[in-house]
Design a protein around this motif. Structure first.
Motif, PDB file in Angstrom:
ATOM      1  N   PRO A  93     -10.847 -14.776   4.714  1.00  0.00           N
ATOM      2  CA  PRO A  93     -10.959 -13.337   5.026  1.00  0.00           C
ATOM      3  C   PRO A  93      -9.659 -12.563   4.811  1.00  0.00           C
ATOM      4  O   PRO A  93      -9.686 -11.342   4.713  1.00  0.00           O
ATOM      5  CB  PRO A  93     -11.359 -13.323   6.513  1.00  0.00           C
ATOM      6  N   ILE A  94      -8.523 -13.248   4.749  1.00  0.00           N
ATOM      7  CA  ILE A  94      -7.237 -12.552   4.631  1.00  0.00           C
ATOM      8  C   ILE A  94      -6.523 -12.902   3.331  1.00  0.00           C
ATOM      9  O   ILE A  94      -5.310 -12.699   3.216  1.00  0.00           O
ATOM     10  CB  ILE A  94      -6.323 -12.879   5.837  1.00  0.00           C
ATOM     11  N   LEU A  95      -7.270 -13.371   2.338  1.00  0.00           N
ATOM     12  CA  LEU A  95      -6.634 -13.852   1.109  1.00  0.00           C
ATOM     13  C   LEU A  95      -5.813 -12.771   0.417  1.00  0.00           C
ATOM     14  O   LEU A  95      -4.683 -13.008  -0.012  1.00  0.00           O
ATOM     15  CB  LEU A  95      -7.691 -14.382   0.146  1.00  0.00           C
ATOM     16  N   SER A  96      -6.390 -11.575   0.285  1.00  0.00           N
ATOM     17  CA  SER A  96      -5.669 -10.515  -0.428  1.00  0.00           C
ATOM     18  C   SER A  96      -4.342 -10.205   0.242  1.00  0.00           C
ATOM     19  O   SER A  96      -3.302 -10.091  -0.407  1.00  0.00           O
ATOM     20  CB  SER A  96      -6.529  -9.247  -0.505  1.00  0.00           C
ATOM     21  N   LYS A  97      -4.381 -10.092   1.570  1.00  0.00           N
ATOM     22  CA  LYS A  97      -3.151  -9.829   2.307  1.00  0.00           C
ATOM     23  C   LYS A  97      -2.185 -11.004   2.196  1.00  0.00           C
ATOM     24  O   LYS A  97      -0.977 -10.819   2.030  1.00  0.00           O
ATOM     25  CB  LYS A  97      -3.483  -9.543   3.771  1.00  0.00           C
ATOM     26  N   LEU A  98      -2.714 -12.210   2.272  1.00  0.00           N
ATOM     27  CA  LEU A  98      -1.879 -13.403   2.215  1.00  0.00           C
ATOM     28  C   LEU A  98      -1.190 -13.520   0.852  1.00  0.00           C
ATOM     29  O   LEU A  98      -0.035 -13.947   0.758  1.00  0.00           O
ATOM     30  CB  LEU A  98      -2.744 -14.637   2.471  1.00  0.00           C
ATOM     31  N   ILE A  99      -1.875 -13.086  -0.201  1.00  0.00           N
ATOM     32  CA  ILE A  99      -1.320 -13.185  -1.548  1.00  0.00           C
ATOM     33  C   ILE A  99      -0.342 -12.051  -1.840  1.00  0.00           C
ATOM     34  O   ILE A  99       0.744 -12.273  -2.376  1.00  0.00           O
ATOM     35  CB  ILE A  99      -2.459 -13.182  -2.599  1.00  0.00           C
ATOM     36  N   HIS A 100      -0.721 -10.828  -1.472  1.00  0.00           N
ATOM     37  CA  HIS A 100       0.036  -9.666  -1.940  1.00  0.00           C
ATOM     38  C   HIS A 100       0.984  -9.066  -0.899  1.00  0.00           C
ATOM     39  O   HIS A 100       2.011  -8.501  -1.274  1.00  0.00           O
ATOM     40  CB  HIS A 100      -0.934  -8.584  -2.422  1.00  0.00           C
ATOM     41  N   ALA A 137      -6.664 -11.831 -13.762  1.00  0.00           N
ATOM     42  CA  ALA A 137      -6.671 -10.400 -14.078  1.00  0.00           C
ATOM     43  C   ALA A 137      -6.912  -9.591 -12.806  1.00  0.00           C
ATOM     44  O   ALA A 137      -6.260  -8.567 -12.558  1.00  0.00           O
ATOM     45  CB  ALA A 137      -7.743 -10.092 -15.120  1.00  0.00           C
ATOM     46  N   GLN A 138      -7.856 -10.037 -11.978  1.00  0.00           N
ATOM     47  CA  GLN A 138      -8.121  -9.359 -10.710  1.00  0.00           C
ATOM     48  C   GLN A 138      -6.937  -9.488  -9.764  1.00  0.00           C
ATOM     49  O   GLN A 138      -6.621  -8.556  -9.010  1.00  0.00           O
ATOM     50  CB  GLN A 138      -9.378  -9.930 -10.064  1.00  0.00           C
ATOM     51  N   TYR A 139      -6.258 -10.612  -9.817  1.00  0.00           N
ATOM     52  CA  TYR A 139      -5.050 -10.806  -9.001  1.00  0.00           C
ATOM     53  C   TYR A 139      -3.994  -9.770  -9.351  1.00  0.00           C
ATOM     54  O   TYR A 139      -3.397  -9.142  -8.463  1.00  0.00           O
ATOM     55  CB  TYR A 139      -4.505 -12.220  -9.213  1.00  0.00           C
ATOM     56  N   PHE A 140      -3.757  -9.547 -10.649  1.00  0.00           N
ATOM     57  CA  PHE A 140      -2.778  -8.532 -11.050  1.00  0.00           C
ATOM     58  C   PHE A 140      -3.236  -7.138 -10.628  1.00  0.00           C
ATOM     59  O   PHE A 140      -2.435  -6.324 -10.153  1.00  0.00           O
ATOM     60  CB  PHE A 140      -2.562  -8.575 -12.560  1.00  0.00           C
ATOM     61  N   LEU A 141      -4.522  -6.851 -10.791  1.00  0.00           N
ATOM     62  CA  LEU A 141      -5.043  -5.537 -10.417  1.00  0.00           C
ATOM     63  C   LEU A 141      -4.924  -5.325  -8.916  1.00  0.00           C
ATOM     64  O   LEU A 141      -4.490  -4.256  -8.460  1.00  0.00           O
ATOM     65  CB  LEU A 141      -6.501  -5.404 -10.858  1.00  0.00           C
ATOM     66  N   ASP A 142      -5.293  -6.328  -8.120  1.00  0.00           N
ATOM     67  CA  ASP A 142      -5.209  -6.202  -6.666  1.00  0.00           C
ATOM     68  C   ASP A 142      -3.766  -5.950  -6.221  1.00  0.00           C
ATOM     69  O   ASP A 142      -3.511  -5.131  -5.332  1.00  0.00           O
ATOM     70  CB  ASP A 142      -5.745  -7.461  -5.991  1.00  0.00           C
ATOM     71  N   GLY A 143      -2.817  -6.648  -6.842  1.00  0.00           N
ATOM     72  CA  GLY A 143      -1.418  -6.440  -6.497  1.00  0.00           C
ATOM     73  C   GLY A 143      -0.971  -5.034  -6.816  1.00  0.00           C
ATOM     74  O   GLY A 143      -0.228  -4.401  -6.043  1.00  0.00           O
ATOM     75  N   PHE A 144      -1.424  -4.501  -7.955  1.00  0.00           N
ATOM     76  CA  PHE A 144      -1.089  -3.121  -8.331  1.00  0.00           C
ATOM     77  C   PHE A 144      -1.697  -2.132  -7.344  1.00  0.00           C
ATOM     78  O   PHE A 144      -1.043  -1.171  -6.924  1.00  0.00           O
ATOM     79  CB  PHE A 144      -1.599  -2.855  -9.741  1.00  0.00           C
ATOM     80  N   LEU A 145      -2.939  -2.355  -6.962  1.00  0.00           N
ATOM     81  CA  LEU A 145      -3.606  -1.441  -6.027  1.00  0.00           C
ATOM     82  C   LEU A 145      -2.935  -1.459  -4.656  1.00  0.00           C
ATOM     83  O   LEU A 145      -2.769  -0.407  -4.032  1.00  0.00           O
ATOM     84  CB  LEU A 145      -5.080  -1.809  -5.899  1.00  0.00           C
ATOM     85  N   VAL A 146      -2.553  -2.626  -4.189  1.00  0.00           N
ATOM     86  CA  VAL A 146      -1.866  -2.723  -2.899  1.00  0.00           C
ATOM     87  C   VAL A 146      -0.595  -1.893  -2.915  1.00  0.00           C
ATOM     88  O   VAL A 146      -0.264  -1.211  -1.945  1.00  0.00           O
ATOM     89  CB  VAL A 146      -1.553  -4.198  -2.566  1.00  0.00           C
ATOM     90  N   GLU A 147       0.104  -1.927  -4.032  1.00  0.00           N
ATOM     91  CA  GLU A 147       1.389  -1.237  -4.132  1.00  0.00           C
ATOM     92  C   GLU A 147       1.233   0.274  -4.330  1.00  0.00           C
ATOM     93  O   GLU A 147       1.924   1.073  -3.706  1.00  0.00           O
ATOM     94  CB  GLU A 147       2.200  -1.822  -5.293  1.00  0.00           C
ATOM     95  N   HIS A 148       0.289   0.672  -5.199  1.00  0.00           N
ATOM     96  CA  HIS A 148       0.232   2.078  -5.611  1.00  0.00           C
ATOM     97  C   HIS A 148      -1.017   2.819  -5.134  1.00  0.00           C
ATOM     98  O   HIS A 148      -1.020   4.059  -5.128  1.00  0.00           O
ATOM     99  CB  HIS A 148       0.326   2.175  -7.133  1.00  0.00           C
ATOM    100  N   PHE A 149      -2.044   2.105  -4.726  1.00  0.00           N
ATOM    101  CA  PHE A 149      -3.258   2.733  -4.207  1.00  0.00           C
ATOM    102  C   PHE A 149      -3.675   2.019  -2.917  1.00  0.00           C
ATOM    103  O   PHE A 149      -4.741   1.399  -2.858  1.00  0.00           O
ATOM    104  CB  PHE A 149      -4.384   2.677  -5.246  1.00  0.00           C
ATOM    105  N   PRO A 150      -2.808   2.075  -1.886  1.00  0.00           N
ATOM    106  CA  PRO A 150      -3.089   1.309  -0.661  1.00  0.00           C
ATOM    107  C   PRO A 150      -4.379   1.720   0.037  1.00  0.00           C
ATOM    108  O   PRO A 150      -4.936   0.931   0.793  1.00  0.00           O
ATOM    109  CB  PRO A 150      -1.860   1.587   0.210  1.00  0.00           C
ATOM    110  N   LYS A 151      -4.865   2.928  -0.220  1.00  0.00           N
ATOM    111  CA  LYS A 151      -6.126   3.379   0.377  1.00  0.00           C
ATOM    112  C   LYS A 151      -7.318   3.054  -0.518  1.00  0.00           C
ATOM    113  O   LYS A 151      -8.445   3.425  -0.195  1.00  0.00           O
ATOM    114  CB  LYS A 151      -6.072   4.882   0.657  1.00  0.00           C
ATOM    115  N   GLY A 152      -7.066   2.378  -1.622  1.00  0.00           N
ATOM    116  CA  GLY A 152      -8.137   2.030  -2.543  1.00  0.00           C
ATOM    117  C   GLY A 152      -8.177   2.964  -3.737  1.00  0.00           C
ATOM    118  O   GLY A 152      -7.615   4.061  -3.704  1.00  0.00           O
ATOM    119  N   ARG A 153      -8.863   2.544  -4.766  1.00  0.00           N
ATOM    120  CA  ARG A 153      -8.914   3.328  -6.003  1.00  0.00           C
ATOM    121  C   ARG A 153      -9.979   4.414  -5.965  1.00  0.00           C
ATOM    122  O   ARG A 153     -10.024   5.275  -6.852  1.00  0.00           O
ATOM    123  CB  ARG A 153      -9.156   2.405  -7.191  1.00  0.00           C
ATOM    124  N   GLY A 154     -10.838   4.378  -4.975  1.00  0.00           N
ATOM    125  CA  GLY A 154     -11.879   5.394  -4.861  1.00  0.00           C
ATOM    126  C   GLY A 154     -11.333   6.711  -4.326  1.00  0.00           C
ATOM    127  O   GLY A 154     -10.155   6.840  -3.992  1.00  0.00           O
TER     128      GLY A 154
END
Length: 560
Positions: A93-100, A137-154
Motif C-alpha cells: 500500500p505504500i510502495l510509491s511513497k517508499l520508492i519516491h 516507465a511508470q516508475y520514472f513517471l511516478d517520480g516526476f509526478l511526485v516532484e512536480h505534480f504532488p496533487k496529481g496530474r488531473g
C-alpha cells in the motif's frame, strides 16, 4: 526497587542494603554498575545518587521496550522476505511513497535499508528485484509526478469553460477566410493556423491565426491560476500532461469545423514576397482543415515543394507560403547558411498490441521511432511564420511601452527577460513567445498583454511588475525540468526499442572524446575504450547490456 522507596539513595547505601553492612569497594562498584545499567528502573540524579522510577513511568518504559522488540521482530521478518526475493505484503500500500519519497524513520524503510545493506545493493535495486517496480516507465513517471505534480496530474473541478466563454465570444466578428493548420498527428492543442487570399490589387493576404484562450479565461480565475501553476504542457513519448484541462483545450484549439477565437495577424504581401503592411485583430476564425504531417508530407516535401506536378490538398497555399518562408529566411540573413543534416524523431507507443513481447516486465506495448529530417519544407513554412509573428508582436508591445516577456540571445546564451533585445540566433531585433498560448504560460501572458494593447485596455502586467519576474523565474525552472523528463523518457524508449527489435549492432557518429550519437534514434551515450577520433567519425558498436533503472547501455567497439 522496593527497598529504595521514593527518596534518592547513594549507590553505597544500595550496596549496603544488598550486600550487608560495610560493603567492600568491589561490592559498591557492582551496585553502581547495576544501577547505571538499569535506566528504566533507576534515574541517575548525579554524585552517585539514584532514584527509583515511578511505577507509571516504569510501566510505560517496559511497554516501549516490548514494542521495540516486536518492531525488531517485524523488521527481521520483512528483511527475511526481501532477501528471499519476496515483497512484504505491508509494503504494497505504500510502495510509491517508499520508492519516491520514503520516511526514513519508518519501520518499512529501515527494514528495506538493512536488507539492501545485507544484500550489498541499493534499496531501489532490491525493490526492483522483488517485483516492486514492474514497469520502469511508470516508475520514472511516478517520480516526476511526485516532484512536480504532488496533487496529481488531473485538474480540480472548474465551471464549464463553455459557460464562461460563449457570452464573451459571441460578439467577435467572424473572419472571411478559410484557415488550415499543420501539425503532427498527435497534436490536440492546435495553437496556430494560416490562411491565404488573393486581393483585388493583385497582392496576397497572408493570415497567421493564433488560438486565444485569454479571451475566455479571466485573470485571477481558477483556470488562470492553473496556467500559472503548471506553466507548460509536459510532453513525453506516448503521453502528455496538458497545461489546460481538456474542456478548455476543446473550446480554444483551432480544430477544423468551427469558427474559433483567435488573435490574427494579416500581412499584405506583394508578388515578390515583400510585406507591405501588418494589422492584428481579435476575431473568430473558421478553421476548415487540420493538416497532419504524415498525410501531407508525401506530397509536399523537399522534392516537390514549389514545383509543378500532380495536385494535392492545399497545394497552392502550401507552395505560396513556402516561397514566402524562404524570402523571410533570407531577410533574416539565414538563407545562405550551410545546413547540417539533422534528424528529428517522433515516438509513438502502440499499446494493447496483440501478441506483444514482454520487455521490462510489460506486455502489449511497442514503441515506434519515426525519423523526420529537420528543416523539411513543412517545418520551415511553419517556423518562419511563427518567427515573423512572434517578432512583429514583440516589436509592437515594445513600441507601445507595454510589458512583455521576451526571448533574447547574445553571446550564445538564450534567456527570458522583460527587455526587448535582439535574438542573434534568429537574426531578429526583437522576439517573444506568443504563438503557443494553449501550451506555454509565457505565450499566454504575452497574449494577455497583446489583447489589452489591441483593445486599448490597461494591461494586466506593468513594467517591473514583480509578478512578471516571478512568472519568468518559475517558467524557466519548470520548462527545464519538463524538458529533462522528456529526454529521460525518450532515452528509456530508445533502450526499449533496442531490445524490442533485438538490435545488437549499431553505427554511431563521434561527437567528441568517447561521446557518440547512435544512428536511427536520438540516443547519445559514452562508449568505454573508444580511442580519440575526429568529430563525425562513424564507428560500429555492439550492444552488450541494458540497465533500465540507470538508463544505461553498455556498448563495445566492433570496428572503426
Amino acid at each position: 526497587m522496593g527497598c529504595c522507596g521514593g527518596d534518592e539513595l547513594n549507590f553505597a547505601a544500595i550496596a549496603a542494603e544488598y550486600f550487608g553492612k560495610n560493603p567492600s569497594l568491589i561490592q559498591q562498584a557492582a551496585a553502581a554498575i547495576a544501577l547505571h545499567a538499569a535506566p528504566m528502573y533507576f534515574y541517575r540524579k548525579g554524585r552517585g545518587n539514584y532514584k527509583a522510577a515511578p511505577e507509571e513511568n516504569l510501566k510505560a518504559a517496559l511497554a516501549g521496550l516490548e514494542r521495540k522488540q516486536r518492531e525488531a521482530e517485524q523488521m527481521a521478518a520483512w528483511q527475511a522476505e526481501l532477501l528471499a526475493g519476496m515483497l512484504p505484503e505491508a509494503f504494497k500500500p505504500i510502495l510509491s511513497k517508499l520508492i519516491h519519497r520514503p520516511d526514513k524513520n519508518g519501520l518499512e524503510y529501515k527494514a528495506l535499508a538493512q536488507a539492501a545493506e545485507s544484500a550489498q545493493t541499493s534499496t531501489l535495486r532490491l525493490l526492483d528485484k522483488v517485483g516492486a517496480i514492474p514497469n520502469i516507465a511508470q516508475y520514472f513517471l511516478d517520480g516526476f509526478l511526485v516532484e512536480h505534480f504532488p496533487k496529481g496530474r488531473g485538474f480540480a473541478e472548474f465551471e464549464p469553460v463553455n459557460a464562461q466563454t460563449n457570452i464573451l465570444l459571441a460578439d467577435l466578428p467572424i473572419a472571411d477566410v478559410k484557415a488550415f493548420s499543420i501539425d503532427d498527428a498527435t497534436t490536440t492543442e492546435i495553437d496556430d493556423a494560416f490562411s491565404l487570399q488573393k486581393l483585388k490589387n493583385g497582392n496576397w493576404q497572408v493570415g497567421i491565426h493564433i488560438a486565444a484562450p485569454v479571451l475566455g479565461i479571466a485573470p485571477g480565475s481558477a483556470l488562470d491560476q492553473v496556467v500559472l501553476d503548471r506553466l507548460s504542457t509536459v510532453y513525453f513519448p506516448g503521453d502528455k500532461i496538458t497545461m489546460l484541462p481538456d474542456d478548455a483545450v476543446d473550446v480554444f484549439t483551432l480544430e477544423e469545423g468551427a469558427a474559433r477565437p483567435a488573435v490574427s495577424m494579416y500581412l499584405e504581401v506583394s508578388l515578390g514576397f515583400d510585406i507591405l503592411s501588418y494589422r492584428s485583430v481579435i476575431e473568430r476564425v473558421p478553421v476548415v482543415a487540420n493538416l497532419r504531417h504524415h498525410d501531407i508530407e508525401p506530397y509536399f516535401n523537399e522534392e516537390t515543394a514549389g514545383q509543378d506536378g500532380p495536385d494535392y490538398p492545399w497545394k497552392d497555399e502550401l507552395n505560396f507560403l513556402w516561397h514566402f518562408a524562404g524570402a523571410l529566411e533570407g531577410r533574416r540573413g539565414k538563407a545562405d547558411q550551410p545546413q547540417q543534416t539533422r534528424m528529428d524523431y517522433n515516438f509513438y507507443i502502440d499499446r494493447d498490441v496483440v501478441d506483444g513481447d514482454v520487455i521490462d516486465g510489460v506486455a502489449s506495448e511497442k514503441v515506434r521511432i519515426v525519423p523526420r529530417k529537420r528543416g523539411a519544407p513543412m517545418d520551415k513554412l511553419v517556423a518562419e511564420l511563427m518567427i515573423l509573428v512572434n517578432s512583429q508582436w514583440g516589436k509592437e508591445l515594445r513600441d507601445a511601452q507595454i510589458a512583455g516577456i521576451y526571448r533574447s540571445q547574445g553571446g550564445g546564451r538564450v534567456r527570458l527577460s522583460t527587455q526587448a533585445t535582439a535574438h542573434a540566433g534568429l537574426g531578429v531585433e526583437c522576439y517573444m513567445w506568443s504563438s503557443s498560448p494553449l501550451r506555454r504560460a509565457v505565450d499566454y501572458i504575452n497574449q494577455q498583454q497583446l489583447v489589452a494593447m489591441l483593445r486599448g485596455e490597461k494591461p494586466r502586467y506593468q513594467k517591473n511588475d514583480a509578478e512578471l519576474f516571478t512568472a519568468i523565474s518559475s517558467f524557466d525552472a519548470a520548462y527545464a525540468a519538463y524538458a529533462e523528463f522528456q529526454d529521460k523518457m525518450e532515452r528509456y524508449w530508445c533502450l526499449r526499442f533496442m531490445e524490442q527489435e533485438n538490435l545488437k549492432d549499431f553505427n554511431a557518429q563521434v561527437i567528441k572524446e568517447n561521446l557518440v550519437r547512435i544512428d536511427g534514434m536520438p540516443l547519445v551515450l559514452r562508449v568505454g575504450g573508444l580511442p580519440e577520433l575526429p568529430a563525425g567519425t562513424t564507428v560500429a558498436l555492439q550492444r552488450l547490456n541494458i540497465d533500465y533503472l540507470e538508463l544505461a547501455v553498455e556498448m563495445r567497439v566492433a570496428r572503426m
